[in-house]
Structure formats: C-alpha cells, structure tokens
Design an enzyme around this catalytic site. Structure first.
Site, PDB file in Angstrom:
ATOM      1  CD  GLN A 107      -2.453  -1.264   2.734  1.00  0.00           C
ATOM      2  OE1 GLN A 107      -3.445  -0.602   3.042  1.00  0.00           O
ATOM      3  NE2 GLN A 107      -1.881  -2.098   3.584  1.00  0.00           N
ATOM      4  CG  ASN A 108       4.140   1.225   2.341  1.00  0.00           C
ATOM      5  OD1 ASN A 108       3.052   1.417   2.885  1.00  0.00           O
ATOM      6  ND2 ASN A 108       5.110   0.558   2.916  1.00  0.00           N
ATOM      7  CB  VAL A 109       2.987   6.116  -2.404  1.00  0.00           C
ATOM      8  CG1 VAL A 109       1.535   5.665  -2.490  1.00  0.00           C
ATOM      9  CG2 VAL A 109       3.165   7.133  -1.267  1.00  0.00           C
ATOM     10  CG  ASP A 110       7.850   4.015   1.073  1.00  0.00           C
ATOM     11  OD1 ASP A 110       8.125   3.085   0.276  1.00  0.00           O
ATOM     12  OD2 ASP A 110       7.599   3.817   2.283  1.00  0.00           O
ATOM     13  CG  HIS A 125      -3.042   2.601  -1.672  1.00  0.00           C
ATOM     14  ND1 HIS A 125      -3.043   2.477  -0.304  1.00  0.00           N
ATOM     15  CD2 HIS A 125      -4.166   1.959  -2.111  1.00  0.00           C
ATOM     16  CE1 HIS A 125      -4.116   1.794   0.078  1.00  0.00           C
ATOM     17  NE2 HIS A 125      -4.804   1.467  -0.999  1.00  0.00           N
ATOM     18  CB  CYS A 136      -3.450  15.160 -21.569  1.00  0.00           C
ATOM     19  SG  CYS A 136      -1.804  15.059 -20.830  1.00  0.00           S
ATOM     20  N   GLY A 193       2.989  -4.401   9.038  1.00  0.00           N
ATOM     21  CA  GLY A 193       2.961  -2.954   9.255  1.00  0.00           C
ATOM     22  C   GLY A 193       1.804  -2.219   8.626  1.00  0.00           C
ATOM     23  CB  THR A 194      -1.104  -2.694   6.845  1.00  0.00           C
ATOM     24  OG1 THR A 194      -2.303  -1.970   6.508  1.00  0.00           O
ATOM     25  CG2 THR A 194      -1.396  -4.181   6.886  1.00  0.00           C
TER      26      THR A 194
END
Ligand code: BJW
Ligand code: ZN
Length: 250
Positions: A107-110, A125, A136, A193-194
């Site tokens: 789920q991390n975007v890092d 995510h 566009c 870790g969630t």
C-alpha cells in the site's frame, strides 16, 4: 519446530511455515517504512494526527486547493527522499529469491521496496515518485525531492497531481484483481505494518484466510485482523522480519 525466540513468541513455528510454503504473498503498509523514518498515517506520530485525510487525500481536496495538497506531498517527498530501505525491506528481497511463487503487495507509495531490490511489486496505492496530468492523463517519473513550482503544470496546460490513489478513487486497473489472485493461491500471507483499516487492501487478509492460507501478522500493535491471524508477531518489522526469514533459511 524449534523453541520460540526470546522476546518474539511463535517465531520458530512461523519460520517453519515460511520454510514449507511454495507460494507466499506479502501485504505491506506504512509500518514497514517507519524504521526508515517515513511517518505512518495512523497511530502515534501518524500523519492523520496532524492533518485530516479529507483535507488532503481526496480528489475533492485537490480540486479545491491543489497547492495545499502539493505542499503536503512535497514535505513527504522530502522525508522519503532522505529515507533508506531498512532490514525489513531487505528481508523481503531475500525471501523473494527463495520462494518459487512470491507476490509482494504494498500500500506504500514511498518506493523503498524497489530501492531495496524487490523485483515484482503490486503498488495498490500508486507511486509518489510519479506524476500524472489531470487533463490529458499523461504520467511520468519525477524523482526530485521537492517540486519548485506548485502545483506543477503539464505541457498541455493541465494541473499535475501525484500518481497516488486517494479516498474514493479506484485502484490502478487490474491491480486488486491481481492481488486477490495472489492471496487466493498463496499457502502463506505475511501482513506487515498495516493497520488494515483501508479497503479494498484490508479485504485481502480475510480472503487469504478463507482460501486456506496461513496468515502471519507482523506489527507493533494489534489490528482488526490480529485475531484471524495464525500468528501475530509483535514487534518492529525491521527486527522481527529478518529473524523470521533467517529461521526459514536454515
Ligand atoms: C509498525 C511499525 C513497525 C508502526 N513495525 N509495524 C468498504 C467499507 C468502508 C469503506 C470503504 C470500503 N471500500 C472502500 C471504502 C472507502 C475507502 C476506505 O477504505 N475507507 C476506510 C478508511 C473506511 N477506500 C477507498 O476509497 C479506496 N478506493 C476504493 O475503494 O475505490 C472504489 C471505487 C471503484 C470504482 C470507482 C471509484 C471508486 C482507495 C483507498 C486509497 C487510500 N489512500 C491512502 C493515501 C495514498 C497516497 C498517499 O500516500 O498519500 O493510502 S490513505 C493511507 O492509508 C494510504 C495507505 O496506503 C493506507 C493504509 O495505511 P497503512 O499502510 O495501513 O498505514 P497506517 O498508518 O494506517 O498503519 C501503520 C501500521 O503500522 C499500524 O498498525 C502500526 O501499529 C504499524 N507499525 N510502526 C511494524 N516499526
Ligand atoms: Zn497534460
């Protein structure tokens, strides 16, 4: 089955399960990056303690005040740019190398899983290091820690956003289906870790259980799915996960 490790009950038995599993799925959340210095969302020191998600992580918030939302993302990009993968990220790279069928769902975007060397990652995510034009639809990587002019604009004139998934938005096409396929076919699901409060990611945990997988949770605290887990290993991921993977390598 060996003795439990001092301090982390169940580690040896859980290690036996990892050793035996031919297919493993892993679901990670912000807690795996906490020891790298990336703030989590909820709980002590979490981002939502200081900011309301509906003010910042929704398409409505961005439409209302793109500059405010971008200031928050700029601040987080700076923190993430300084962060390095920790022992938990690296332990998953080792595990991937040894398991025939392995799927890492985050789920991390890092971007710390990629930086550690994980090969195949389902990023539910999105990715804070990618930008997307709201007009566009073009998207591209941008690894600068801080974007100088907020909000950024596309060559087409459209306002540019981070390529992440906000509340009320669908996940990237086909992604949750691929994640569901992986957990349905896994013998073991590691949940690391969630807080398991955000759907549809959290639903992967009961789905795995219903499909016959063993579930091992690694978290510093209880979550709504701790009771469903076959093992809830309590402790920081950067300490517990390397020990688990090390036991499975013996
Ligand atoms: C440690 C540790 C250490 C600390 N070691 N552990 C069903 C029911 C109710 C609501 C919904 C539902 N389905 C959908 C919804 C709505 C919504 C939702 O889930 N709401 C809930 C809050 C109730 N979901 C959505 O809107 C999703 N979209 C969707 O469903 O679309 C449907 C649709 C279809 C078609 C058309 C349109 C729509 C999208 C959800 C997007 C979530 N986005 C965010 C922001 C991403 C971008 C960004 O980063 O800025 O994702 S919110 C935030 O939460 C982020 C995270 O990925 C996500 C999960 O958080 P996570 O990773 O669990 O972190 P924390 O902080 O919560 O927990 C950290 C944990 O670590 C804690 O447990 C600590 O104890 C632990 N920890 N240190 C180990 N060292
Ligand atoms: Zn554009």
């Amino acid at each position: 089955m060996g003795d439990s490790a001092p301090g982390v009950p169940g580690l040896d038995l859980a290690g036996d399960w990892v050793t035996r599993a031919a297919s493993v799925a892993v679901l990670t959340g912000a807690g795996i990056s906490a020891e790298s210095g990336v703030p989590t969302f909820r709980g002590a020191g979490g981002l939502w303690r200081r900011f309301r998600p509906e003010d910042l992580a929704t398409p409505e918030a961005f439409a209302r005040d793109p500059r405010l939302v971008w200031e928050w993302y700029n601040w987080r990009r700076e923190r993430m740019a300084e962060a390095r993968p920790n022992a938990a990220h690296f332990a998953l790279v080792n595990l991937e190398a040894r398991i025939a069928r392995f799927t890492l769902i985050t789920q991390n975007v890092d971007g710390l899983h990629e930086r550690a060397g994980s090969a195949k990652i389902l990023k539910l995510h999105g990715d804070i290091w990618r930008l997307r034009c709201t007009s566009c639809g073009a998207d591209w990587p941008d690894r600068r820690a801080t974007l100088p002019k907020l909000p950024p604009h596309c060559a087409c004139g459209g306002v540019v956003r981070p390529d992440v998934v906000w509340f009320g938005e669908p996940l990237p096409a086909g992604m949750i289906e691929e994640a569901r396929h992986a957990v349905t076919n896994a013998e073991l699901l590691l949940v690391i870790g969630t807080s398991a409060l955000v759907e549809p990611a959290a639903g992967l945990i009961p789905l795995a259980k219903r499909s016959g997988a063993k579930v091992i949770e690694i978290n510093t605290e209880d979550t709504p799915f701790s009771g469903l887990a076959d093992f809830a290993l309590r402790g920081p991921a950067g300490e517990v996960l390397p020990q688990l993977v090390e036991r499975a390598s013996r």
